[in-house]
Design a protein around this motif. Sequence first.
Motif, PDB file in Angstrom:
ATOM      1  N   ILE A  41       1.047  -1.216   0.083  1.00 55.07           N
ATOM      2  CA  ILE A  41      -0.253  -0.278   0.289  1.00 55.07           C
ATOM      3  C   ILE A  41       0.991   1.011   0.308  1.00 55.07           C
ATOM      4  O   ILE A  41       1.532   1.408   1.183  1.00 55.07           O
ATOM      5  CB  ILE A  41      -0.676   0.272   1.206  1.00 55.07           C
ATOM      6  N   LEU A  42       0.442   2.050  -0.656  1.00 59.20           N
ATOM      7  CA  LEU A  42       1.594   3.362  -1.105  1.00 59.20           C
ATOM      8  C   LEU A  42       0.963   4.402  -0.588  1.00 59.20           C
ATOM      9  O   LEU A  42       1.688   5.010  -0.446  1.00 59.20           O
ATOM     10  CB  LEU A  42       1.531   3.971  -2.915  1.00 59.20           C
ATOM     11  N   ASP A  43      -0.485   4.459  -0.549  1.00 56.58           N
ATOM     12  CA  ASP A  43      -0.941   5.645  -0.402  1.00 56.58           C
ATOM     13  C   ASP A  43      -2.093   5.177   0.624  1.00 56.58           C
ATOM     14  O   ASP A  43      -2.976   4.656  -0.250  1.00 56.58           O
ATOM     15  CB  ASP A  43      -0.726   7.046  -0.368  1.00 56.58           C
ATOM     16  N   ILE A  44      -2.806   5.739   1.627  1.00 55.07           N
ATOM     17  CA  ILE A  44      -4.491   5.759   2.162  1.00 55.07           C
ATOM     18  C   ILE A  44      -5.373   7.220   1.552  1.00 55.07           C
ATOM     19  O   ILE A  44      -6.354   6.919   2.160  1.00 55.07           O
ATOM     20  CB  ILE A  44      -4.404   5.161   2.704  1.00 55.07           C
ATOM     21  N   ARG A  45      -4.576   7.967   1.759  1.00 55.30           N
ATOM     22  CA  ARG A  45      -4.764   9.277   1.649  1.00 55.30           C
ATOM     23  C   ARG A  45      -6.280   9.177   0.950  1.00 55.30           C
ATOM     24  O   ARG A  45      -7.125  10.251   1.031  1.00 55.30           O
ATOM     25  CB  ARG A  45      -4.329  11.043   1.666  1.00 55.30           C
ATOM     26  N   ASP A  46      -6.111   8.974  -0.417  1.00 50.09           N
ATOM     27  CA  ASP A  46      -7.275   9.099  -1.523  1.00 50.09           C
ATOM     28  C   ASP A  46      -7.353   7.885  -1.723  1.00 50.09           C
ATOM     29  O   ASP A  46      -6.917   7.882  -3.575  1.00 50.09           O
ATOM     30  CB  ASP A  46      -6.422  10.357  -2.609  1.00 50.09           C
ATOM     31  N   GLY A  47      -7.942   6.936  -1.391  1.00 45.51           N
ATOM     32  CA  GLY A  47      -8.415   5.434  -1.339  1.00 45.51           C
ATOM     33  C   GLY A  47      -7.621   4.839  -1.360  1.00 45.51           C
ATOM     34  O   GLY A  47      -5.694   5.580  -1.041  1.00 45.51           O
ATOM     35  N   VAL A  48      -7.023   3.633  -1.291  1.00 47.21           N
ATOM     36  CA  VAL A  48      -6.331   2.758  -0.648  1.00 47.21           C
ATOM     37  C   VAL A  48      -5.226   2.269  -2.417  1.00 47.21           C
ATOM     38  O   VAL A  48      -5.503   1.954  -3.673  1.00 47.21           O
ATOM     39  CB  VAL A  48      -6.903   1.613  -0.206  1.00 47.21           C
ATOM     40  N   ILE A  49      -3.877   2.541  -2.741  1.00 47.60           N
ATOM     41  CA  ILE A  49      -3.001   2.988  -3.609  1.00 47.60           C
ATOM     42  C   ILE A  49      -2.273   1.910  -3.834  1.00 47.60           C
ATOM     43  O   ILE A  49      -1.943   1.637  -1.907  1.00 47.60           O
ATOM     44  CB  ILE A  49      -2.818   4.424  -4.250  1.00 47.60           C
ATOM     45  N   VAL A  50      -2.545   0.949  -4.628  1.00 48.17           N
ATOM     46  CA  VAL A  50      -1.213  -0.245  -4.295  1.00 48.17           C
ATOM     47  C   VAL A  50      -0.020  -0.118  -4.989  1.00 48.17           C
ATOM     48  O   VAL A  50      -0.760  -0.077  -6.381  1.00 48.17           O
ATOM     49  CB  VAL A  50      -2.235  -1.287  -4.338  1.00 48.17           C
ATOM     50  N   LYS A  51       0.922  -0.251  -5.227  1.00 45.73           N
ATOM     51  CA  LYS A  51       1.473  -1.113  -6.474  1.00 45.73           C
ATOM     52  C   LYS A  51       1.747  -2.423  -6.723  1.00 45.73           C
ATOM     53  O   LYS A  51       1.040  -3.254  -6.659  1.00 45.73           O
ATOM     54  CB  LYS A  51       3.318  -1.036  -4.762  1.00 45.73           C
ATOM     55  N   THR A  52       1.918  -1.761  -8.370  1.00 40.86           N
ATOM     56  CA  THR A  52       1.674  -3.302  -8.540  1.00 40.86           C
ATOM     57  C   THR A  52       3.251  -3.210 -10.036  1.00 40.86           C
ATOM     58  O   THR A  52       4.256  -2.105  -9.644  1.00 40.86           O
ATOM     59  CB  THR A  52       0.666  -3.551  -9.938  1.00 40.86           C
ATOM     60  N   PRO A  53       3.612  -3.963 -10.757  1.00 38.02           N
ATOM     61  CA  PRO A  53       4.917  -4.163 -11.869  1.00 38.02           C
ATOM     62  C   PRO A  53       4.981  -3.364 -12.449  1.00 38.02           C
ATOM     63  O   PRO A  53       6.385  -2.636 -12.622  1.00 38.02           O
ATOM     64  CB  PRO A  53       5.100  -6.199 -12.595  1.00 38.02           C
ATOM     65  N   ASN A  54       3.906  -2.398 -12.655  1.00 36.28           N
ATOM     66  CA  ASN A  54       4.081  -1.362 -14.193  1.00 36.28           C
ATOM     67  C   ASN A  54       3.594  -0.352 -13.757  1.00 36.28           C
ATOM     68  O   ASN A  54       3.181   0.842 -14.647  1.00 36.28           O
ATOM     69  CB  ASN A  54       4.191  -2.006 -15.531  1.00 36.28           C
ATOM     70  N   GLY A  55       3.130  -0.567 -12.477  1.00 38.69           N
ATOM     71  CA  GLY A  55       2.149   1.756 -12.029  1.00 38.69           C
ATOM     72  C   GLY A  55       1.493   1.378 -10.855  1.00 38.69           C
ATOM     73  O   GLY A  55       1.203  -0.232 -10.209  1.00 38.69           O
ATOM     74  N   ALA A  56       0.940   2.004 -10.096  1.00 34.66           N
ATOM     75  CA  ALA A  56       0.057   2.425  -9.360  1.00 34.66           C
ATOM     76  C   ALA A  56      -1.255   1.853  -9.790  1.00 34.66           C
ATOM     77  O   ALA A  56      -1.811   2.858 -10.688  1.00 34.66           O
ATOM     78  CB  ALA A  56       0.149   2.988  -7.905  1.00 34.66           C
ATOM     79  N   ILE A  57      -2.474   0.909  -8.897  1.00 37.36           N
ATOM     80  CA  ILE A  57      -3.866   1.262  -8.987  1.00 37.36           C
ATOM     81  C   ILE A  57      -4.763   1.783  -8.058  1.00 37.36           C
ATOM     82  O   ILE A  57      -3.443   1.150  -6.373  1.00 37.36           O
ATOM     83  CB  ILE A  57      -4.725   0.001  -9.122  1.00 37.36           C
ATOM     84  N   ARG A  58      -5.696   1.980  -8.025  1.00 38.10           N
ATOM     85  CA  ARG A  58      -6.400   2.529  -6.966  1.00 38.10           C
ATOM     86  C   ARG A  58      -7.766   1.735  -6.550  1.00 38.10           C
ATOM     87  O   ARG A  58      -8.265   1.646  -7.756  1.00 38.10           O
ATOM     88  CB  ARG A  58      -6.627   4.084  -6.909  1.00 38.10           C
ATOM     89  N   ILE A  59      -8.338   1.338  -5.465  1.00 34.60           N
ATOM     90  CA  ILE A  59      -9.424   0.852  -5.035  1.00 34.60           C
ATOM     91  C   ILE A  59     -10.523   1.302  -5.263  1.00 34.60           C
ATOM     92  O   ILE A  59     -10.159   2.126  -4.204  1.00 34.60           O
ATOM     93  CB  ILE A  59      -8.524  -0.209  -3.877  1.00 34.60           C
TER      94      ILE A  59
END
Length: 270
Positions: free
Chosen positions: A233-251
Amino acid sequence: MKCQKVNFVLTDKESIGIINLCTVLNIPIFIGNPRQGKAKGFIDQFDTDIIFSINYIYIVEQDIIKYPKSYAINFHGSLLPKYRGRSPHVWAIINNEKTTGISAHLITEECDAGCLIYQEIIPIPEDITGAEILTEFKKQYPIVISIVIDMIQKDTINPVKQDNSKATWFGKRTPADGIINWNWQKEQLRNWIRAQTKLYPGAFTFYNHQKITIYRIEYCDYGFNQFDENGIILDIRDGVIVKTPNGAIRILDYDSDIPIEFKKGGMFHG
């Protein structure tokens, strides 16, 4: 198209809507697995020209295939010979296909392998989910069935053999198959999640040993370190943001059995 008489229906015990409709319309119905001759005594009561198999969960065996005077036809939710087998529309989204469709084909003992009669192409838009495309299939099935009936009445059926060298086959999916692998690239993760979103059990992961079912994500341009573990988890301030191999995704949408307090640096695990 002339009005046709439905002599009987074969279905499974979970198809309550079909069972109720047959009861209201006084259509004889066989409920359960017809294999190994279990339905033979039932269908032998009727004089039938054509049998249609439409989203039928059981493999149709020879005693039923040879029963109608004219045709035994299956309507399958893919552009055969691609995606023979189960849940073809879900697999098509998972595999990032841009089109799917409905194939009317003669029933043979080999599953989904009979000669093709008619095919209708259905586009797969970029954001459509497995549940949403199933709604589109429900709209198209009556149209395709009407076309095939009209072809039979006009004697224009011209079966075309499938090219088995191009055939693909996919098996039955179970809820346990939905587990997320965070080492997949973001595009594959997105297709995996949207193919199995609400209506289906859903794609899932674990956070602190708690199961999380994820229904919708989006790409985001949040920065990350290549050497960070995928699923962090990269950040939680604007949704849960998660690292993948080629970019981040927001849940964007998820569910869990108990409230979850996500923390930056926490890990999702498959």
